[in-house]
Design a protein around this motif. Structure first.
Motif, PDB file in Angstrom:
ATOM      1  N   UNK B 174     -66.651  77.206  -0.101  1.00  0.00           N
ATOM      2  CA  UNK B 174     -66.286  78.653   0.186  1.00  0.00           C
ATOM      3  C   UNK B 174     -65.018  78.914   0.296  1.00  0.00           C
ATOM      4  N   UNK B 175     -64.206  78.253   1.109  1.00  0.00           N
ATOM      5  CA  UNK B 175     -62.908  78.455   1.263  1.00  0.00           C
ATOM      6  C   UNK B 175     -62.037  78.044  -0.064  1.00  0.00           C
ATOM      7  N   UNK B 176     -62.322  77.074  -0.782  1.00  0.00           N
ATOM      8  CA  UNK B 176     -61.612  76.595  -1.976  1.00  0.00           C
ATOM      9  C   UNK B 176     -61.643  77.774  -3.074  1.00  0.00           C
ATOM     10  N   UNK B 177     -63.263  78.427  -2.948  1.00  0.00           N
ATOM     11  CA  UNK B 177     -63.435  79.479  -4.086  1.00  0.00           C
ATOM     12  C   UNK B 177     -62.426  80.705  -3.809  1.00  0.00           C
ATOM     13  N   UNK B 178     -62.283  81.100  -2.520  1.00  0.00           N
ATOM     14  CA  UNK B 178     -61.778  82.368  -2.027  1.00  0.00           C
ATOM     15  C   UNK B 178     -60.234  81.941  -2.290  1.00  0.00           C
ATOM     16  N   UNK B 179     -59.685  80.702  -2.150  1.00  0.00           N
ATOM     17  CA  UNK B 179     -58.208  80.410  -2.318  1.00  0.00           C
ATOM     18  C   UNK B 179     -58.023  80.170  -3.702  1.00  0.00           C
ATOM     19  N   UNK B 180     -58.747  80.036  -4.379  1.00  0.00           N
ATOM     20  CA  UNK B 180     -58.757  79.530  -6.005  1.00  0.00           C
ATOM     21  C   UNK B 180     -57.734  78.004  -5.940  1.00  0.00           C
ATOM     22  N   UNK B 181     -58.555  77.367  -4.942  1.00  0.00           N
ATOM     23  CA  UNK B 181     -58.043  75.900  -4.610  1.00  0.00           C
ATOM     24  C   UNK B 181     -58.820  74.891  -5.336  1.00  0.00           C
ATOM     25  N   UNK B 182     -58.235  74.634  -6.716  1.00  0.00           N
ATOM     26  CA  UNK B 182     -59.046  73.809  -7.501  1.00  0.00           C
ATOM     27  C   UNK B 182     -59.586  72.431  -7.098  1.00  0.00           C
ATOM     28  N   UNK B 183     -58.244  71.892  -6.398  1.00  0.00           N
ATOM     29  CA  UNK B 183     -58.564  70.664  -5.812  1.00  0.00           C
ATOM     30  C   UNK B 183     -59.663  70.542  -4.715  1.00  0.00           C
ATOM     31  N   UNK B 184     -59.479  71.605  -4.030  1.00  0.00           N
ATOM     32  CA  UNK B 184     -60.632  71.800  -2.870  1.00  0.00           C
ATOM     33  C   UNK B 184     -62.110  71.778  -3.426  1.00  0.00           C
ATOM     34  N   UNK B 185     -61.944  72.576  -4.770  1.00  0.00           N
ATOM     35  CA  UNK B 185     -63.382  72.993  -5.329  1.00  0.00           C
ATOM     36  C   UNK B 185     -63.767  71.338  -5.924  1.00  0.00           C
ATOM     37  N   UNK B 186     -62.849  70.617  -6.310  1.00  0.00           N
ATOM     38  CA  UNK B 186     -63.223  69.407  -7.091  1.00  0.00           C
ATOM     39  C   UNK B 186     -63.814  68.356  -5.963  1.00  0.00           C
ATOM     40  N   UNK B 229     -70.565  85.999  -8.462  1.00  0.00           N
ATOM     41  CA  UNK B 229     -70.648  87.321  -7.703  1.00  0.00           C
ATOM     42  C   UNK B 229     -69.323  87.572  -7.050  1.00  0.00           C
ATOM     43  N   UNK B 230     -68.565  86.683  -6.769  1.00  0.00           N
ATOM     44  CA  UNK B 230     -67.177  87.270  -6.335  1.00  0.00           C
ATOM     45  C   UNK B 230     -66.198  87.761  -7.470  1.00  0.00           C
ATOM     46  N   UNK B 231     -66.655  86.965  -8.603  1.00  0.00           N
ATOM     47  CA  UNK B 231     -65.606  87.491  -9.754  1.00  0.00           C
ATOM     48  C   UNK B 231     -66.265  89.021 -10.257  1.00  0.00           C
ATOM     49  N   UNK B 232     -67.521  89.132 -10.229  1.00  0.00           N
ATOM     50  CA  UNK B 232     -68.292  90.449 -10.787  1.00  0.00           C
ATOM     51  C   UNK B 232     -67.581  91.570  -9.871  1.00  0.00           C
ATOM     52  N   UNK B 233     -67.251  91.361  -8.283  1.00  0.00           N
ATOM     53  CA  UNK B 233     -66.745  92.267  -7.555  1.00  0.00           C
ATOM     54  C   UNK B 233     -65.152  92.225  -7.427  1.00  0.00           C
ATOM     55  N   UNK B 234     -64.650  91.498  -8.346  1.00  0.00           N
ATOM     56  CA  UNK B 234     -63.396  91.471  -8.556  1.00  0.00           C
ATOM     57  C   UNK B 234     -62.324  90.809  -7.549  1.00  0.00           C
ATOM     58  N   UNK B 235     -63.259  90.084  -6.591  1.00  0.00           N
ATOM     59  CA  UNK B 235     -62.652  89.254  -5.508  1.00  0.00           C
ATOM     60  C   UNK B 235     -61.798  88.042  -5.985  1.00  0.00           C
ATOM     61  N   UNK B 236     -62.472  87.419  -7.112  1.00  0.00           N
ATOM     62  CA  UNK B 236     -61.501  86.046  -7.667  1.00  0.00           C
ATOM     63  C   UNK B 236     -61.554  86.472  -9.131  1.00  0.00           C
ATOM     64  N   UNK B 237     -60.700  86.022 -10.019  1.00  0.00           N
ATOM     65  CA  UNK B 237     -60.441  85.847 -11.310  1.00  0.00           C
ATOM     66  C   UNK B 237     -61.924  85.423 -11.897  1.00  0.00           C
ATOM     67  N   UNK B 238     -61.872  85.991 -13.178  1.00  0.00           N
ATOM     68  CA  UNK B 238     -63.378  85.529 -13.820  1.00  0.00           C
ATOM     69  C   UNK B 238     -62.950  84.249 -14.312  1.00  0.00           C
ATOM     70  N   UNK B 239     -61.812  84.078 -14.815  1.00  0.00           N
ATOM     71  CA  UNK B 239     -61.510  82.640 -15.352  1.00  0.00           C
ATOM     72  C   UNK B 239     -61.704  81.449 -14.374  1.00  0.00           C
ATOM     73  N   UNK B 240     -61.487  81.643 -13.065  1.00  0.00           N
ATOM     74  CA  UNK B 240     -61.907  80.801 -11.840  1.00  0.00           C
ATOM     75  C   UNK B 240     -63.261  80.392 -11.915  1.00  0.00           C
ATOM     76  N   UNK B 241     -64.007  81.746 -11.756  1.00  0.00           N
ATOM     77  CA  UNK B 241     -65.254  81.454 -11.792  1.00  0.00           C
ATOM     78  C   UNK B 241     -66.077  80.577 -13.006  1.00  0.00           C
ATOM     79  N   UNK B 242     -65.510  80.775 -14.054  1.00  0.00           N
ATOM     80  CA  UNK B 242     -65.960  80.371 -15.306  1.00  0.00           C
ATOM     81  C   UNK B 242     -65.520  78.666 -15.393  1.00  0.00           C
ATOM     82  N   UNK B 243     -64.317  78.178 -14.685  1.00  0.00           N
ATOM     83  CA  UNK B 243     -63.970  76.864 -14.146  1.00  0.00           C
ATOM     84  C   UNK B 243     -64.864  76.387 -13.382  1.00  0.00           C
ATOM     85  N   UNK B 244     -65.211  77.041 -12.359  1.00  0.00           N
ATOM     86  CA  UNK B 244     -66.193  76.511 -11.143  1.00  0.00           C
ATOM     87  C   UNK B 244     -67.495  76.256 -11.948  1.00  0.00           C
ATOM     88  N   UNK B 245     -68.032  77.080 -12.653  1.00  0.00           N
ATOM     89  CA  UNK B 245     -69.350  76.839 -13.474  1.00  0.00           C
ATOM     90  C   UNK B 245     -69.350  75.723 -13.900  1.00  0.00           C
TER      91      UNK B 245
END
Lengths: 210, 459
Positions: B174-186, B229-245
């Motif tokens: 969750x924190x990695x998502x909000x911070x766009x922390x790619x290493x944290x997400x990985x 959901x966070x990208x749809x509400x413009x909280x995070x970039x859509x490209x980040x959500x696509x990468x996470x997917x």
């Protein structure tokens, strides 16, 4: 550019070290701690919020700015206490009992903190008595969120618990979450409903002004 | 344990709705992935409190929902139906309650199979209640015991398919998502979640085998759909959500390597990749799940679905009937069109229209484009471990997004486009050595949020 301008810019750019240094400079120049807080840190976060609302930045950039503000605030805090500067309000926030969905709640807390409110984060799955305790300890706003149709009902239980404890009149209550509506907020006796984190900040300001 | 090293589907012509290389017989007369797309209906309670005193109302709600939905399915002559019962936390915390509802749903499905010939199956999805404890205790303790018991009792009570939306790793993700922390997400997905999936799915596969049910599949809902959901509400970039997917693929693949057979769970948009890799049938959701949430993937998700779902709908009254019954009708017509197209030899044409209608509007849709999926899935599964697969997923999807953006396959706002460079720089810093990566990530982790021993990590 004045030190306060530089402080505000450091917050907007998310430069924590610079923000800390500028607070030190400002204090050394004799600027009041409250002024540094209001015109430097909170104004900087206000600008960040504006950029966010305009779609120029996203939450990750806001968080970098919020961290810069937090670092500077840590240095400033003893001076604020000494000079008797109070926060804009104390908000006890949590997800209702049985609910573990906390990203929305965390965003609201982050944005409120950036707007100068003191946050008591009660976490997730928060029973009514914890909210009651937080109000006894000085919270003047309770903010609750729920994502499930079967946990939203616990918002009402919390409001009733605050009423039973004789605390309802001294606290403002706001609610939010996917299944929540303004109508539901009215039905359970909350003071307001916010659809998202940005509007939650505006709502807190409104309910405290009443 | 089946180790995937290549794709089960290699040709775009074979990558279409309703068909998969490994069709699955399930329930009462259903064969999934053998040419027909079936509706999968999910429903939930209206706003109400659940406790021992209200269980009589809970039973009444579910009895009404299943009975009316089955009647509508029969009226519309659906070729078959999967019903999903996604347990609410209270119904998992008290395993007997979840099993009671499972039994009543199964009885109704049996009745409609006998009286109206309605081919059907029941998917039961206990809630991942392990995160009630913070930091989550994933392999022991009261919540684990109750969750295992929920799987067992629901399987005994008549579940044909067992699924879960597991959340191991989410406490850091969750924190990695909000911070766009790619290493944290990985780290959360490729190291923690993947390890948890192995442990968890060994249990689920064992329970299924012991009770005549099938271990179906997991969903990275708490990761990929939270990002969406966070990208749809413009909280995070859509490209980040696509990468996470795309980075959720290796994590969800673990279930199949441990013995899951599909159909993958509806809200797992990563299922497009999992179908290509495993060849098992997959459930998907999109346009007809608008009752549950917004998604920019409404049509493209349908392009390769074997079951088409509404995600979830509250039992509230609409003009056309109770909402689950209305959902049933929407799914019946959506799947009827897919099946008609297939029968008329137009499956790939309709698939391409579904894809084309969404793919240029959002990078999250672009990464579900079948040809993009085949390319990325092949790169992911060529790597030997979950960590390396997740690392490869990040690198490969970012390359695909950059290329797609450069070729104007989809458009991005300037603030969005900037994130392609920022995320790529982070991805390129990921080391190949998993041990080194774990060491670095553990050193910076907040130990109040995570228990590494619960992932089998001795750090």
């Amino acid at each position: 550019m004045t030190t306060i301008d530089e402080l505000r810019e450091a917050v907007v750019d998310g430069q924590a070290k610079v923000a800390v240094a500028k607070v030190g400079e400002g204090l050394a120049e004799g600027t009041e701690a409250g002024t540094l807080l209001r015109d430097g840190l909170i104004a900087g976060m206000g600008q960040v919020g504006q950029l966010y609302e305009e779609g120029e930045i996203f939450v990750p950039e806001m968080l970098v700015a919020a961290r810069a503000m937090a670092a500077a605030l840590k240095v400033l805090k003893p001076y604020l206490v000494e000079q008797g500067v109070k926060s804009n309000g104390k908000v006890a926030i949590g997800t209702t009992q049985g609910d573990l969905h906390d990203i929305g709640k965390n965003l609201v807390a982050m944005m409120l903190e950036g707007s100068g409110y003191e946050i008591v984060d009660l976490g997730v799955d928060v029973p009514a008595d914890k909210f009651v305790q937080a109000v006894r300890e000085g919270a003047n706003v309770v903010a609750m969120s729920a994502l499930l149709t079967t946990t939203m009902t616990n918002m009402q239980a919390t409001i009733e618990a605050l009423r039973d404890a004789g605390l309802r009149d001294q606290v403002r209550i706001i609610v939010g979450g996917a299944p929540i509506t303004k109508t539901y907020a009215d039905e359970i006796g909350a003071d307001g409903y916010a659809e998202d984190a940005s509007s939650a900040v505006r709502l807190v300001k409104e309910v405290l002004a009443v | 344990m089946e180790k995937y090293t290549g794709l089960a589907i290699t040709s775009l012509d074979e990558f279409v709705f309703g068909r998969c290389p490994r069709p699955l017989k399930v329930g009462r007369g259903l064969v999934l992935g053998d040419g027909t797309v079936y509706p999968e209906l999910n429903f939930t309670l209206p706003p109400m409190h659940i406790d021992a005193g209200t269980m009589v109302d809970v039973r009444r709600e579910y009895t009404g929902m299943i009975d009316q939905a089955c009647a509508r399915a029969v009226a519309l002559q659906v070729p078959g139906l999967v019903v999903e019962f996604e347990l609410l936390p209270d119904l998992t915390l008290e395993p007997e309650w979840g099993a009671e509802v499972t039994a009543l749903l199964r009885q109704t499905l049996d009745r409609y199979a006998a009286s109206d010939g309605l081919a059907n199956a029941l998917r039961v999805t206990p809630n991942d209640i392990r995160e009630f404890v913070r930091p989550p205790v994933l392999r022991e303790g009261d919540k684990w015991d109750r969750m295992v018991s929920s799987f067992e009792l629901c399987a005994q009570a008549g579940a044909d398919l067992l699924s879960i939306e597991s959340t191991g790793g989410k406490e850091l993700h969750d924190d990695a998502l909000l911070n766009a922390d790619l290493a944290g997400s990985v780290f959360a997905l490729g190291v923690l979640a993947a390890r948890d999936m192995g442990y968890l799915w060994d249990m689920i596969v064992g329970v299924a085998a012991g009770h005549g049910a099938l271990a179906a599949g997991d969903s990275a809902c708490g990761f990929g759909n939270t990002a969406m959901a966070l990208a749809d509400t413009r909280h995070i970039p859509k490209v980040w959500a696509a990468v996470v997917r795309v980075m959720t693929v290796p994590r969800s693949l673990v279930a199949y390597e441990r013995g899951a057979l599909g159909p993958g769970k509806d809200c797992a948009y990563e299922n497009v990749y999992l179908k290509a890799i495993t060849g098992h049938p997959m459930a998907m959701e999109g346009a007809e799940a608008a009752c549950a949430h917004l998604s920019p993937l409404g049509n493209i998700a349908k392009a390769t679905a074997d079951l088409w779902s509404n995600e979830s709908v509250q039992n509230i009254k609409l003009l056309g009937g109770m909402a689950p019954t209305v959902s049933m009708e929407q799914l019946a017509y959506a799947t009827r069109l897919l099946n008609q197209a297939a029968q008329a030899g137009g499956a790939t044409t309709l698939r391409d229209w579904l894809v084309g209608s969404d793919m240029d509007k959002d990078p999250q849709a672009y990464v579900l484009r079948p040809d993009v999926v085949l390319k990325l899935a092949a790169a992911i599964v060529a790597e030997p471990t979950a960590y390396l697969r997740t690392r490869r997923a990040a690198l490969a999807v970012l390359e695909a997004l950059r290329q797609g953006h450069a070729e104007k396959e989809f458009s991005l706002s300037k603030p969005e486009a900037n994130w392609l460079d920022r995320l790529s720089a982070q991805a390129e810093d990921l080391p190949e050595d998993e041990g080194r990566f774990i060491e670095e990530m553990v050193a910076g982790a907040d130990r109040d949020k995570v228990r590494f021993d619960q992932y089998g990590l001795d750090v």
